[in-house]
Design a protein around this motif. Structure first.
Motif, PDB file in Angstrom:
ATOM      1  N   MET A  97      61.429  37.791 110.405  1.00 22.71           N
ATOM      2  CA  MET A  97      60.363  38.453 110.415  1.00 22.71           C
ATOM      3  C   MET A  97      60.462  39.391 108.847  1.00 22.71           C
ATOM      4  O   MET A  97      59.698  39.593 108.278  1.00 22.71           O
ATOM      5  N   SER A  98      62.149  38.682 108.118  1.00 18.33           N
ATOM      6  CA  SER A  98      61.799  38.569 107.446  1.00 18.33           C
ATOM      7  C   SER A  98      61.626  37.221 106.304  1.00 18.33           C
ATOM      8  O   SER A  98      61.595  37.669 104.526  1.00 18.33           O
ATOM      9  N   LEU A  99      60.832  36.536 106.538  1.00 18.97           N
ATOM     10  CA  LEU A  99      59.733  35.342 106.246  1.00 18.97           C
ATOM     11  C   LEU A  99      59.026  36.231 104.658  1.00 18.97           C
ATOM     12  O   LEU A  99      58.766  35.194 104.089  1.00 18.97           O
ATOM     13  N   ASP A 100      58.200  36.746 105.317  1.00 20.67           N
ATOM     14  CA  ASP A 100      57.500  37.477 104.276  1.00 20.67           C
ATOM     15  C   ASP A 100      58.749  38.570 103.457  1.00 20.67           C
ATOM     16  O   ASP A 100      57.659  39.287 102.492  1.00 20.67           O
ATOM     17  N   ASN A 101      59.741  38.607 102.999  1.00 21.87           N
ATOM     18  CA  ASN A 101      60.656  38.936 102.557  1.00 21.87           C
ATOM     19  C   ASN A 101      60.561  40.451 102.591  1.00 21.87           C
ATOM     20  O   ASN A 101      60.589  41.251 101.186  1.00 21.87           O
TER      21      ASN A 101
ATOM     22  N   PRO B 260      63.503  45.180 101.570  1.00 20.97           N
ATOM     23  CA  PRO B 260      63.028  44.112 101.218  1.00 20.97           C
ATOM     24  C   PRO B 260      64.031  42.309 101.028  1.00 20.97           C
ATOM     25  O   PRO B 260      65.260  43.066 101.230  1.00 20.97           O
ATOM     26  N   VAL B 261      63.866  41.777 101.773  1.00 18.35           N
ATOM     27  CA  VAL B 261      64.551  40.683 101.720  1.00 18.35           C
ATOM     28  C   VAL B 261      64.362  39.486 100.855  1.00 18.35           C
ATOM     29  O   VAL B 261      63.360  39.135 100.410  1.00 18.35           O
ATOM     30  N   SER B 262      65.467  38.657  99.603  1.00 18.01           N
ATOM     31  CA  SER B 262      65.327  38.378  98.742  1.00 18.01           C
ATOM     32  C   SER B 262      65.738  36.667  98.889  1.00 18.01           C
ATOM     33  O   SER B 262      65.427  36.255 100.540  1.00 18.01           O
ATOM     34  N   ASP B 263      65.051  35.431  98.176  1.00 18.60           N
ATOM     35  CA  ASP B 263      64.243  34.345  98.995  1.00 18.60           C
ATOM     36  C   ASP B 263      65.495  33.916  98.856  1.00 18.60           C
ATOM     37  O   ASP B 263      66.260  33.182  99.225  1.00 18.60           O
TER      38      ASP B 263
END
Length: 328
Positions: free
Chosen positions: A119-123, A271-274
């Motif tokens: 789910m977090s792959l799109d940040n 938001p999920v950072s790289d």
């Protein structure tokens, strides 16, 4: 950063620990009338109660616009729960793991961790993602209740003895008193969480440390103190089912309920950072996966294995701090 900020941080953490203690005691006493098995109590009442600080902190952070703190709190707590808390509990007395946890709950935690990472792959973990995650915890709890309902008559005595040993107090409190403990505990948790989030944010700004690193370390460890205290106390008193169930249940609750609700209430999602996708999520997943070979062979976590887990956690925190360079 002022002395008042440090005081707020300490008071906030104390509020989280104290509030969680009251919440767990009240909820466990109320739950005793259902005669739920100790391992299930560990997976639900104790786990969810000790994870209440993560929920309070993450939701408060999301409302305050500090979504990085919220995300770091959940991921950091899950990493700490396995590497630090399970490790420390195993060092104290070794841990026995029930087969149902080995065959169902740990694999489920791995699946949920992978789902959250995808789910977090799109940040971003958005509201739709949050609804899916929260629906998962509802289904999980409903399944646990259904599975244990048939065993109710057989485990009332066992449960009562286990909670008495864990809490160090009589289980037969009046219901109104237990309900009051829950209400007071939740109130203290909310106040403590707000103090902790505000203090952690001030520290991050004054020291030039990113909100994410603060969430992964200071806030995550602070909100995991109830799990640490509960699991070690349970291990010392021989309630190893509760100790292990507490950690696994807390991690499931953190991912599905805390992360789910936080992404729902946050206007722009979480938001999920790289950097989190490259480091923090993989570390959390690896920490969960490594439990499989450890507990599959004998359904135990031995003392030396606990030391190894704690060593990995120390290395992770050192890397976080050094990689950040104390500069955002």
């Amino acid at each position: 950063m002022t002395a008042l900020t440090i005081v707020a941080l300490v008071v906030g953490i104390a509020g989280l620990v104290g509030g969680a203690e009251l919440l767990v005691k009240g909820a466990a006493t109320i739950a005793s009338s259902f005669g739920i098995a100790p391992v299930v109590i560990g997976l639900t009442v104790v786990a969810f109660g000790t994870s209440a600080p993560e929920l309070a902190v993450s939701v408060s952070a999301a409302f305050g616009g500090n979504a990085d703190v919220a995300f770091g709190n959940v991921i950091g707590s899950n990493i700490g729960n396995i590497l630090l808390i399970l490790g420390a509990s195993a060092v104290v007395g070794g841990l026995a793991v029930q087969q149902r946890i080995v065959r169902f709950d740990i694999p489920l935690l791995i699946v949920v961790s992978v789902v959250a990472m995808v789910m977090s792959l799109d940040n971003t973990i958005g509201r739709v993602d949050g609804v899916i995650l929260f629906g998962g915890i509802v289904a999980y709890v409903a399944w646990l209740v259904r599975e244990t309902r048939a065993e109710r008559a057989d485990v009332i005595e066992e449960y009562t003895e286990s909670v008495t040993a864990l809490e160090g107090a009589a289980v037969g409190r009046p219901t109104w008193f237990s309900a009051a403990l829950v209400i007071v505990g939740l109130t203290v948790l909310v106040v403590g969480s707000q103090l902790l989030v505000n203090a952690a944010t001030d520290i991050a700004e004054s020291a030039g440390i990113s909100d994410l690193v603060i969430g992964l370390t200071v806030v995550a460890i602070g909100t995991s103190l109830p799990e640490l205290a509960t699991s070690i106390l349970a291990a010392v008193r021989g309630q190893r089912d509760i100790a292990v169930g507490n950690v696994i249940g807390s991690n499931l609750f953190n991912l599905m309920s805390v992360l789910g609700l936080t992404s729902i209430v946050s206007s722009d999602g979480i938001p999920v950072s790289d950097s989190s996708l490259r480091l923090d999520f993989p570390v959390m997943l690896a920490a969960t996966v490594v439990l499989v070979p450890i507990v599959w062979n004998g359904s135990r976590i031995r003392r030396w294995e606990g030391l190894v887990l704690m060593g990995f956690y120390a290395a992770y925190v050192v890397y976080l701090v050094s990689d950040a360079g104390l500069v955002d």
